[in-house]
Write a protein that holds these residues in place. Structure first.
Motif, short mmCIF file in Angstrom:
data_model
loop_
_atom_site.label_atom_id
_atom_site.label_comp_id
_atom_site.label_asym_id
_atom_site.label_seq_id
_atom_site.Cartn_x
_atom_site.Cartn_y
_atom_site.Cartn_z
N GLU A 183 -16.43 -23.55 -9.25
CA GLU A 183 -15.82 -23.26 -7.95
C GLU A 183 -15.71 -21.76 -7.74
O GLU A 183 -16.02 -21.25 -6.67
CB GLU A 183 -14.45 -23.92 -7.85
N SER A 184 -15.23 -21.06 -8.75
CA SER A 184 -15.13 -19.60 -8.63
C SER A 184 -15.05 -18.98 -10.02
O SER A 184 -14.76 -19.65 -11.00
CB SER A 184 -13.90 -19.21 -7.82
N ALA A 185 -15.31 -17.69 -10.07
CA ALA A 185 -15.19 -16.95 -11.34
C ALA A 185 -14.64 -15.58 -11.01
O ALA A 185 -14.85 -15.04 -9.92
CB ALA A 185 -16.53 -16.84 -12.03
N GLY A 186 -13.90 -15.00 -11.93
CA GLY A 186 -13.32 -13.69 -11.67
C GLY A 186 -12.62 -13.17 -12.91
O GLY A 186 -12.80 -13.70 -14.01
N VAL A 187 -11.82 -12.13 -12.69
CA VAL A 187 -11.10 -11.51 -13.80
C VAL A 187 -9.61 -11.61 -13.51
O VAL A 187 -9.17 -11.36 -12.38
CB VAL A 187 -11.53 -10.03 -13.96
N TYR A 188 -8.86 -11.96 -14.53
CA TYR A 188 -7.40 -12.04 -14.36
C TYR A 188 -6.84 -10.62 -14.43
O TYR A 188 -7.02 -9.95 -15.46
CB TYR A 188 -6.80 -12.92 -15.45
N PRO A 189 -6.18 -10.18 -13.37
CA PRO A 189 -5.78 -8.77 -13.34
C PRO A 189 -4.52 -8.47 -14.16
O PRO A 189 -4.25 -7.31 -14.48
CB PRO A 189 -5.51 -8.52 -11.86
N GLY A 190 -3.76 -9.46 -14.48
CA GLY A 190 -2.48 -9.23 -15.16
C GLY A 190 -2.61 -9.14 -16.67
O GLY A 190 -3.71 -9.21 -17.22
N THR A 191 -1.46 -8.96 -17.30
CA THR A 191 -1.43 -8.96 -18.77
C THR A 191 -0.35 -9.94 -19.22
O THR A 191 0.53 -10.32 -18.44
CB THR A 191 -1.07 -7.56 -19.32
N PHE A 192 -0.43 -10.32 -20.47
CA PHE A 192 0.57 -11.25 -21.03
C PHE A 192 1.40 -10.53 -22.08
O PHE A 192 0.86 -9.70 -22.83
CB PHE A 192 -0.12 -12.45 -21.67
#
Lengths: 198, 198
Positions: free
Chosen positions: B51-60
């Motif tokens: 459906e979609s692909a991307g980069v997670y901008p946050g940190t854990f």
């Protein structure tokens, strides 16, 4: 007999015949719906499984093997019979779970250690009821298991017949149409909303 | 007056809960014939489409648990809701299954490059029905899920009420007692046979 009377009698007699199944599905659903609560009731330190035997055993079960055939072989070698399911958690283990409504035994074959362990499950009413609720399908080889699956289908058809005959009887009671339509539409709307938002 | 109250409650409750009873009947049949439906579609595994692909901008935060990470990722994607999460012990990959009645999504997070892939499961009617059947609420941190669980409890209460009120209404109809007893007796006898044999 008029059609109207036939529908009323069908609704009633079908209900009376299928009463044990309907009651079973109703009561056991509470155990699924509130599983954590009922699990807590049995938190008494007693083990759920007790080892019946642990003995040397060695057979070849290739990765491509028919799991039911392998399960049947292990059951036969262990001197057990009945409805069963199989589970292969990894390449080294093979589990066979044999059960009836009252009891269950799991056979764990450890290929790397060459051992077969049989464990009997402690009787718990909640396990019995949820086991009965979940039992179905035509995967077992016994006639009675298939017959149970047929009654499960019959219970489902019964529910559909109750809905159809119930709608007919409601429609025939003209003074209840407005409130009935409201109840029906209210239920359908709630259901549709849940489908969209869950 | 009491008779009318019981009859009306029996009917209006049934009208409101019609969608749920229909769903439980159809889904039980789908599960009872799971192999048949799997064969119809040529396999039992769910198929997913990108459906979609991307980069997670946050940190854990260090030591973040999979459940917490999954929740943050779902919020970022605008897909917060009932889900299950698995973390691969070696690579740390997260696989999140976001379960919704109409669309089930699989979200994969790769920690090395923070890549997110969202895949959508193909809609299949038997899976849709089974997912609804198994959904029971009170197991997740979402109020909507609990609302569904509450409705399931109402369905359970409804089933028990229909059984009790149905028997009561049958006993009020003197002309149906004998035949009703025969149907109830046959159903009960068959149920007991199953209980003692399988």
């Amino acid at each position: 007999m008029t059609f109207h009377r036939f529908v009323r009698r069908l609704h009633l007699y079908l209900g009376l015949f299928l009463l044990p199944w309907f009651l079973l599905y109703g009561i056991s659903s509470v155990l699924f719906s509130h599983g954590r609560y009922f699990e807590g009731l049995y938190n008494d330190g007693k083990p759920n499984w007790t080892v019946r035997f642990d003995r040397p055993y060695r057979i070849e079960i290739p990765a491509s093997a028919d799991q039911r055939a392998a399960g049947e072989r292990i059951l036969r070698d262990a001197g057990l019979k009945g409805a069963f399911g199989t589970y292969r958690p990894n390449g080294r283990e093979f589990h066979v779970y044999v059960y009836d409504f009252w009891s269950a035994t799991q056979l764990k074959y450890y290929a790397d250690r060459g051992r077969l362990v049989a464990e009997d499950r402690r009787f718990r009413l909640d396990h019995m009821l949820t086991g009965m609720h979940a039992r179905g399908g035509f995967t077992q080889s016994s006639f009675l298991d298939d017959a149970w699956a047929v009654t499960v289908d019959l219970a489902c058809l019964g529910m559909i017949a109750w809905i159809a005959s119930g709608l007919y009887m409601w429609w025939k009671l003209s003074q209840t149409r407005a409130w009935g339509a409201l109840a029906l539409a209210g239920g359908a709307t709630h259901f549709a909303l849940f489908l969209l938002v869950l | 007056m009491l008779s009318k109250l019981i009859r009306r409650t029996h009917m209006y409750l049934a009208l409101f809960l019609t969608p749920w009873i229909l769903m439980y009947a159809l889904s039980t049949m789908a599960m009872n014939h799971r192999d048949f439906f799997a064969q119809l579609r040529g396999g039992s595994d769910a198929s997913y489409a990108m459906e979609s692909a991307g980069v997670y901008p946050g940190t854990f935060p260090p030591g973040a648990k999979p459940r917490e990470m999954a929740r943050r990722i779902l919020r970022h994607l605008g897909l917060d809701g009932t889900h299950y999460v698995q973390r691969a012990p070696e690579t740390g990959h997260l696989t999140i299954y976001r379960e919704s009645p109409l669309v089930t999504r699989r979200i994969t997070y790769t920690p090395a490059d923070r890549r997110l892939v969202v895949e959508k499961a193909a809609f299949r009617t038997p899976s849709f029905l089974e997912e609804l059947h198994r959904r029971r609420g009170f197991e997740h941190d979402y109020p909507l899920e609990d609302a569904w669980g509450f409705i399931v409890d109402i369905v359970i209460a409804g089933i028990v009420f229909w059984v009790l009120s149905g028997v009561w209404m049958w006993l009020q109809l003197a002309g149906t007692r004998r035949l009703g007893l025969l149907f109830a007796g046959c159903g009960l006898a068959l149920f007991v046979v199953f209980l003692s044999t399988i």
